[in-house]
Design an enzyme around this catalytic site. Structure first.
Site, short mmCIF file in Angstrom:
data_model
loop_
_atom_site.label_atom_id
_atom_site.label_comp_id
_atom_site.label_asym_id
_atom_site.label_seq_id
_atom_site.Cartn_x
_atom_site.Cartn_y
_atom_site.Cartn_z
N HIS A 35 0.88 -1.18 0.00
CA HIS A 35 0.00 0.00 0.00
C HIS A 35 0.91 1.22 0.00
O HIS A 35 1.68 1.46 0.95
CB HIS A 35 -0.88 -0.03 1.24
CG HIS A 35 -1.85 1.09 1.32
ND1 HIS A 35 -3.07 1.09 0.69
CD2 HIS A 35 -1.78 2.28 1.98
CE1 HIS A 35 -3.71 2.21 0.96
NE2 HIS A 35 -2.95 2.96 1.73
N ASP A 37 1.41 5.13 -0.08
CA ASP A 37 0.67 6.34 0.30
C ASP A 37 1.24 7.57 -0.40
O ASP A 37 2.37 7.98 -0.13
CB ASP A 37 0.79 6.56 1.81
CG ASP A 37 0.11 5.45 2.59
OD1 ASP A 37 -1.12 5.41 2.63
OD2 ASP A 37 0.84 4.59 3.13
N HIS A 76 -2.46 4.68 -2.99
CA HIS A 76 -3.54 5.41 -2.33
C HIS A 76 -3.27 6.89 -2.55
O HIS A 76 -2.39 7.48 -1.91
CB HIS A 76 -3.55 5.03 -0.84
CG HIS A 76 -4.57 5.76 -0.04
ND1 HIS A 76 -4.57 5.72 1.34
CD2 HIS A 76 -5.63 6.54 -0.39
CE1 HIS A 76 -5.58 6.45 1.79
NE2 HIS A 76 -6.23 6.97 0.76
N MET A 168 -11.62 4.51 4.93
CA MET A 168 -10.57 5.00 5.84
C MET A 168 -11.04 4.88 7.29
O MET A 168 -12.16 5.29 7.63
CB MET A 168 -10.25 6.46 5.55
CG MET A 168 -9.50 6.70 4.25
SD MET A 168 -7.91 5.84 4.15
CE MET A 168 -6.97 6.63 5.46
N ASP A 202 -8.08 0.97 6.23
CA ASP A 202 -6.76 1.61 6.33
C ASP A 202 -6.76 2.66 7.43
O ASP A 202 -7.57 3.59 7.39
CB ASP A 202 -6.44 2.27 4.97
CG ASP A 202 -5.13 3.03 4.98
OD1 ASP A 202 -4.32 2.84 5.90
OD2 ASP A 202 -4.93 3.83 4.04
O1 5SP Z 1 -3.28 6.43 4.49
C1 5SP Z 1 -2.86 6.33 5.59
C2 5SP Z 1 -2.78 7.50 6.46
O2 5SP Z 1 -3.30 8.56 5.78
C3 5SP Z 1 -2.48 4.98 6.06
O3 5SP Z 1 -2.06 4.13 5.01
C4 5SP Z 1 -1.60 4.88 7.24
O4 5SP Z 1 -0.31 5.25 6.90
C5 5SP Z 1 -1.59 3.51 7.81
O5 5SP Z 1 -0.67 3.47 8.82
P1 5SP Z 1 -1.07 3.01 10.28
O6 5SP Z 1 -2.24 3.81 10.71
O7 5SP Z 1 -1.39 1.55 10.14
O8 5SP Z 1 0.16 3.28 11.07
#
Ligand code: 5SP
Length: 252
Positions: A35, A37, A76, A168, A202
């Site tokens: 994934h 980001d 994402h 989310m 996520d």
């Molecule tokens: O998109 C996002 C945050 O915006 C996520 O992908 C987080 O980065 C996931 O990380 P954790 O919350 O699991 O640490």
């Protein structure tokens, strides 16, 4: 049929100083997808990286041999103008381009050079992403109702049907936030209507709450800090997978 379990560690928590190695190591630990980001400092109050970095880390992870297969780069796109960057990310090696519903309406420009004052809608954007040869995902933030998705998911045109919905479970922007269990009602509602849909969760997901996410019906699991911060990331990935597999075999 229940969709397969997909564990997609979020590379936001990786050590960017050795990013390629972190990605290949995470795959060796048993991840299905990565994934990735992408944050632009506009749609979210944080900046990560763009297509050139994706192209570099792609060299460390073999391309999937089938759609949604191992090694899928699940990008994402937490960006204000998602349509603008589809082709760039395709070139960089992205496989699944997941945009935010909230951003789609202001993202009609076809390239970074074009102005982006035109409007588009999510269905057109999904079609465009498919036409560019990518899988398409659509994400909603915690402050967006799941109801915005019904019309999109009702389409009978395969080109306009998303390959995945991302719910989310934190406000996008940062890793390490607290999981919002309230968002699982959206997952439940989606799973009730769409037994075969890829539903991704996520934000703050890890071994302590994977049971709730799996029970609600999530099958694509993003986990950043819980995986990258673990002494044994392989163990965490296996534990997440086991819990989701158990739940989906009960659903079959
Ligand atoms: O998109 C996002 C945050 O915006 C996520 O992908 C987080 O980065 C996931 O990380 P954790 O919350 O699991 O640490």
């Amino acid at each position: 049929m229940a969709p397969k379990t997909i564990i997609a560690p979020s590379v936001l928590s990786a050590d960017f100083g050795q990013f390629g190695h972190e990605c290949s190591r995470t795959m060796e630990h048993g991840a299905d997808w990565l994934h990735v980001d992408i944050m632009d400092g506009h749609f979210v109050p944080n900046i990560t990286f763009g297509a050139p970095v994706v192209a570099k880390i792609r060299q460390h992870v073999s391309k999937p041999t089938e759609p949604q297969g191992r090694g899928t780069f699940d990008c994402h796109m937490m960006i204000a103008e998602p349509k603008k960057w589809v082709k760039e990310f395709k070139k960089a090696g992205c496989d699944l381009y997941c945009f935010h519903y909230e951003a789609a309406f202001s993202s009609a420009a076809e390239s970074p050079e074009q102005s982006s004052d035109k409007k588009t809608n999510p269905r057109e954007l999904i079609r465009y992403i498919h036409d560019c040869g990518l899988l398409a995902g659509i994400a909603i933030r915690p402050d967006t109702s799941v109801d915005v998705l019904w019309d999109i998911l009702e389409t009978e045109d395969a080109k306009e049907m998303p390959d995945m919905v991302l719910v989310m479970t934190v406000m996008p922007g940062f890793g390490g936030q607290k999981f919002m269990a309230t968002e699982l009602a959206k997952v439940e509602a989606l799973r009730r209507k769409y037994p075969e849909l890829n539903i991704e969760v996520d934000g703050g997901v890890g071994p302590t709450n994977i049971g709730d996410a799996a029970d609600a019906g999530a099958n694509v699991i993003v986990s950043g800090s819980a995986v990258f911060g673990a002494k044994d990331p392989a163990e965490v990935i296996a534990a997440l997978r086991k819990r989701v597999d158990e739940r989906s075999s009960r659903r079959r």
